[in-house]
Design a protein around this motif. Structure first.
Motif, PDB file in Angstrom:
ATOM      1  N   ASN A 165       0.861  -1.179   0.000  1.00  0.00           N
ATOM      2  CA  ASN A 165       0.000   0.000   0.000  1.00  0.00           C
ATOM      3  C   ASN A 165       0.897   1.229   0.000  1.00  0.00           C
ATOM      4  O   ASN A 165       1.405   1.654   1.046  1.00  0.00           O
ATOM      5  CB  ASN A 165      -0.928  -0.010   1.221  1.00  0.00           C
ATOM      6  CG  ASN A 165      -1.907  -1.160   1.169  1.00  0.00           C
ATOM      7  OD1 ASN A 165      -2.876  -1.117   0.408  1.00  0.00           O
ATOM      8  ND2 ASN A 165      -1.647  -2.214   1.936  1.00  0.00           N
TER       9      ASN A 165
ATOM     10  N   THR B 253      -2.678   5.441  -1.112  1.00  0.00           N
ATOM     11  CA  THR B 253      -3.677   4.362  -1.096  1.00  0.00           C
ATOM     12  C   THR B 253      -4.787   4.710  -0.096  1.00  0.00           C
ATOM     13  O   THR B 253      -4.491   5.039   1.055  1.00  0.00           O
ATOM     14  CB  THR B 253      -3.026   3.024  -0.658  1.00  0.00           C
ATOM     15  OG1 THR B 253      -1.894   2.774  -1.492  1.00  0.00           O
ATOM     16  CG2 THR B 253      -4.016   1.874  -0.763  1.00  0.00           C
TER      17      THR B 253
ATOM     18  N   SER C 268      -9.188   0.698   1.415  1.00  0.00           N
ATOM     19  CA  SER C 268      -8.825  -0.262   0.370  1.00  0.00           C
ATOM     20  C   SER C 268      -8.872  -1.694   0.891  1.00  0.00           C
ATOM     21  O   SER C 268      -8.553  -1.969   2.044  1.00  0.00           O
ATOM     22  CB  SER C 268      -7.420   0.046  -0.162  1.00  0.00           C
ATOM     23  OG  SER C 268      -6.503   0.120   0.911  1.00  0.00           O
TER      24      SER C 268
ATOM     25  N   GLY D 188      -5.361  -4.875   1.437  1.00  0.00           N
ATOM     26  CA  GLY D 188      -5.605  -3.442   1.579  1.00  0.00           C
ATOM     27  C   GLY D 188      -5.492  -2.944   3.014  1.00  0.00           C
ATOM     28  O   GLY D 188      -5.358  -3.732   3.961  1.00  0.00           O
TER      29      GLY D 188
END
Ligand code: GLP
Length: 255
Positions: free
Chosen positions: A147, A151, A155, A188
């Motif tokens: 990430n 980001t 996510s 994520g």
């Protein structure tokens, strides 16, 4: 649930970081034999994996029911590629302990449909009940997993573009002449923040600025690891070199 900021523990060196991290993992697995772990790659966890191998061989940890999910894998590399994280994990941990192969998960970097692979990986994590403990490293730009800065914090598992800086930082784990790919599948930030506990390992002076921004800077997607300030149970174990900008908390030990 009351939230509390990440607890920073500073120990002498990388070996002491590995020891403290192995203690936490051993304690977790002893109390919960079917624990679900998220695991990192990189140089930082190498001493941890060596310590876990030793403890397994000494009979102190039984991985027989443990499930592991790696944080990430390079797009385009199969599990036998010398630079793949699947191979890294086999060499560093999986082939040395009694983890069952079907319980060791990594995203498939060769999947023909990457979006479907990401969705399936996320689904697998959810079906396992999420991470009991997510062990993380940090990149010099503050990335966690893959990430990268920018980001979104909401996510899920996705295909990430890997920055030039991060590719360079990973070059050591590739054979000479082979470039690290520019894309990777990564868990994520939202998935990581759902872990029951997070353990961030940080070693070396080159990580000091990233660690300071992660823990003491504003919570900002430009510093992905700053998202950890939003989680109620984060333990950061840093060596003295990585923590030299920071005042450690009360639980500091060693030097
Ligand atoms: C890679 C991995 C990260 C890791 C980072 C730092 O980019 N995807 O999960 O934390 O490298 O690696 P190192 O420990 O080698 O500094």
């Amino acid at each position: 649930m009351t939230t509390s900021p990440p607890v920073l523990e500073v120990v002498r060196d990388a070996a002491a970081v590995a020891h403290a991290a192995a203690d936490e993992i051993q304690e977790l697995i002893t109390g919960r034999p079917a624990a679900v772990l998220a695991l990192p790659t990189g140089r930082t966890p190498l001493p941890l994996y060596a310590e876990l191998r030793r403890r397994y061989q000494a009979g102190h940890i039984d991985f027989g029911q443990v499930q592991t999910f790696n944080l990430d894998e390079w797009v385009g590399l199969g599990p036998d590629h010398a630079g793949s994280y699947a191979r890294f994990m086999r060499e560093q941990l999986f082939s040395h302990v009694n983890l069952r192969p079907e319980n060791c998960h990594l995203p498939n970097g060769l999947a023909p449909d990457l979006a479907a692979e990401c969705a399936a990986y996320e689904e697998l994590i959810q079906r396992a009940g999420g991470f009991g403990l997510a062990v993380l490293g940090i990149g010099r730009n503050g990335h966690i997993g893959f990430n990268e800065p920018g980001t979104p914090f909401d996510s899920r598992t996705h295909v990430a573009l890997v920055t030039e800086e991060t590719r360079e930082a990973n070059r050591w784990s590739f054979p000479p002449g082979v470039d690290p790919p520019d894309r990777a599948i990564t868990v994520g930030i939202a998935t990581l923040l759902e872990a029951e506990r997070i353990l961030l390992l940080v070693t070396g002076a080159e990580k000091a600025a990233a660690l300071e921004r992660a823990l003491r800077g504003p919570v900002d997607p430009l510093v992905p690891a700053s998202a950890l300030q939003l989680h109620p149970r984060v333990r950061v174990i840093a060596d003295a070199a990585a923590a030299h900008h920071l005042d450690a908390d009360a639980r500091t030990r060693g030097g």
